[in-house]
Design an enzyme around this catalytic site. Structure first.
Site, PDB file in Angstrom:
ATOM      1  N   ILE A 146      -3.084  -2.382 -10.579  1.00  0.00           N
ATOM      2  CA  ILE A 146      -3.548  -1.136 -11.176  1.00  0.00           C
ATOM      3  C   ILE A 146      -2.397  -0.140 -11.103  1.00  0.00           C
ATOM      4  CG2 ILE A 146      -5.137   0.823 -10.919  1.00  0.00           C
ATOM      5  CD1 ILE A 146      -7.262  -1.040  -9.990  1.00  0.00           C
ATOM      6  N   ASP A 147      -2.171   0.613 -12.155  1.00  0.00           N
ATOM      7  CA  ASP A 147      -1.093   1.588 -12.185  1.00  0.00           C
ATOM      8  C   ASP A 147      -1.213   2.599 -11.052  1.00  0.00           C
ATOM      9  OD1 ASP A 147      -0.153   0.385 -14.458  1.00  0.00           O
ATOM     10  OD2 ASP A 147      -1.035   1.849 -15.834  1.00  0.00           O
ATOM     11  N   ARG A 148      -0.079   3.192 -10.684  1.00  0.00           N
ATOM     12  CA  ARG A 148      -0.052   4.207  -9.628  1.00  0.00           C
ATOM     13  C   ARG A 148      -1.089   5.298  -9.872  1.00  0.00           C
ATOM     14  NH1 ARG A 148       3.967   6.834  -6.304  1.00  0.00           N
ATOM     15  NH2 ARG A 148       5.634   5.502  -7.117  1.00  0.00           N
ATOM     16  N   ASN A 149      -1.184   5.778 -11.103  1.00  0.00           N
ATOM     17  CA  ASN A 149      -2.048   6.924 -11.407  1.00  0.00           C
ATOM     18  C   ASN A 149      -3.456   6.546 -11.858  1.00  0.00           C
ATOM     19  OD1 ASN A 149      -0.137   8.893 -10.719  1.00  0.00           O
ATOM     20  ND2 ASN A 149       0.891   8.642 -12.686  1.00  0.00           N
ATOM     21  N   THR A 150      -3.827   5.287 -11.635  1.00  0.00           N
ATOM     22  CA  THR A 150      -5.193   4.828 -11.877  1.00  0.00           C
ATOM     23  C   THR A 150      -5.756   4.339 -10.551  1.00  0.00           C
ATOM     24  OG1 THR A 150      -4.636   4.136 -14.127  1.00  0.00           O
ATOM     25  CG2 THR A 150      -6.636   3.212 -13.177  1.00  0.00           C
TER      26      THR A 150
END
Length: 323
Positions: A146-150
């Site tokens: 999962i992306d850093r900002n998700t």
């Protein structure tokens, strides 16, 4: 001469795959050469690149000591990471973690050792379930990213067999992952199955979306339903199911139809994001269901089970919506 005794986490691998991890300083061209020269043997006999290792096999390596120098690290990187985790579920084979926004799953260009996988490995080390000095080729590993900002649910396998099974299940799409997000604008259709065409731009780190096929594009399909509306602020809470798994799919697809995500700096509306003081996309992988259609071996007990995050930061804040 060095000798490795193959354990359960090493079993089932090809000889070359095992050695690439167990002796990382050994160049591949020499690995293949030493196999041909019988300087690498299994149970005292010649082996091939494709030989599959079994638990209890003994591998002998008649190679220079220089390839083993520094094989025991001074201090594993994971020991520098905190052990704090938001664990949704754990058993002897897997851990499901609720990754919060801002935490990376693996080390990136920032060089920070505070990553989700390092936290998990440190946590398991403290519990006595992970002993890197006893492992030749395996370390607990993540099965999805999962992306850093998700934020959302990330799966970690504690042993090699679980990792093998789950990687295949992810590839075969036998796991259902549902997302929650906030759109700027309330979709007229309260549920829909969207199809478009997608292409990633490696230079800009963004994606191009079109309603028509174009050269180099791939089909993407996104399904959503509206769970709640905030008409005063013109915001909607959506549950999204990714039928395909493309880069930035939810963010780019919803922006393409006119409903960008709140807080999204790449595909959203910066003026709106600033007005709400939201600095990261309102997107969360909140629910995971194991839907195996083929044999899952030792993980068959997970089939049909669902796991859900109980607290997603934007649900109550903008909609008074409780999960």
């Amino acid at each position: 001469m060095r000798e490795f005794i193959i354990n359960q986490n090493d079993a089932g691998q090809r000889v070359d795959k095992f050695l690439t991890k167990a002796v990382p300083k050994l160049p591949k061209n020499l690995l293949y050469k030493y196999l041909r020269l019988k300087r690498i043997k299994v149970n005292g006999k010649r082996c091939e690149i494709s030989t599959r290792l079994a638990c209890g096999d003994v591998m002998q390596l008649y190679i220079n000591d220089e390839f083993f120098e520094g094989e025991v690290a001074d201090r594993p990187a994971f020991l520098s990471a905190p052990t704090s985790l938001n664990i949704i579920y754990e058993d002897e084979n897997i851990i499901l973690c609720d990754k919060k926004c801002g935490l990376v799953v693996h080390e990136d260009e920032s060089g920070s050792t505070d990553t989700l996988i390092n936290r998990i490995q440190h946590y398991l080390y403290e519990k006595g379930e992970y002993r890197p000095e006893e492992e030749l080729s395996f370390a607990p590993a993540l099965c999805n990213r999962i992306d850093r900002n998700t934020g959302g649910i990330v799966i970690c396998a504690k042993n090699a067999e679980s990792l093998r099974v789950l990687n295949q299940k992810v590839k075969d799409r036998e796991l259902e992952k549902l997302y929650l997000c906030v759109t700027v604008g309330i979709p007229k259709e309260k549920s829909a199955r969207l199809t478009a065409y997608h292409q990633k731009d490696e230079t800009t780190k963004t994606v191009k979306v079109s309603d028509k096929k174009f050269q180099g594009s791939r089909t993407m399909i996104t399904s959503y339903r509206v769970l709640a509306e905030n008409k005063a602020d013109d915001l909607a809470l959506l549950e999204v199911d990714l039928i395909t798994g493309r880069t930035h799919q939810i963010r780019a697809h919803l922006a393409h139809i006119g409903y960008p995500l709140l807080g999204d700096g790449k595909y959203g509306i910066n003026k709106v994001n600033r007005a709400y003081n939201v600095k990261t996309q309102a997107l969360y992988s909140y629910k995971l269901t194991f839907k195996f259609t083929t044999d899952a071996g030792t993980l068959e007990y997970l089939n049909g089970k669902s796991f859900q995050v109980k607290d997603v930061w934007f649900c109550e804040k903008f909609f008074g919506y409780k999960l």
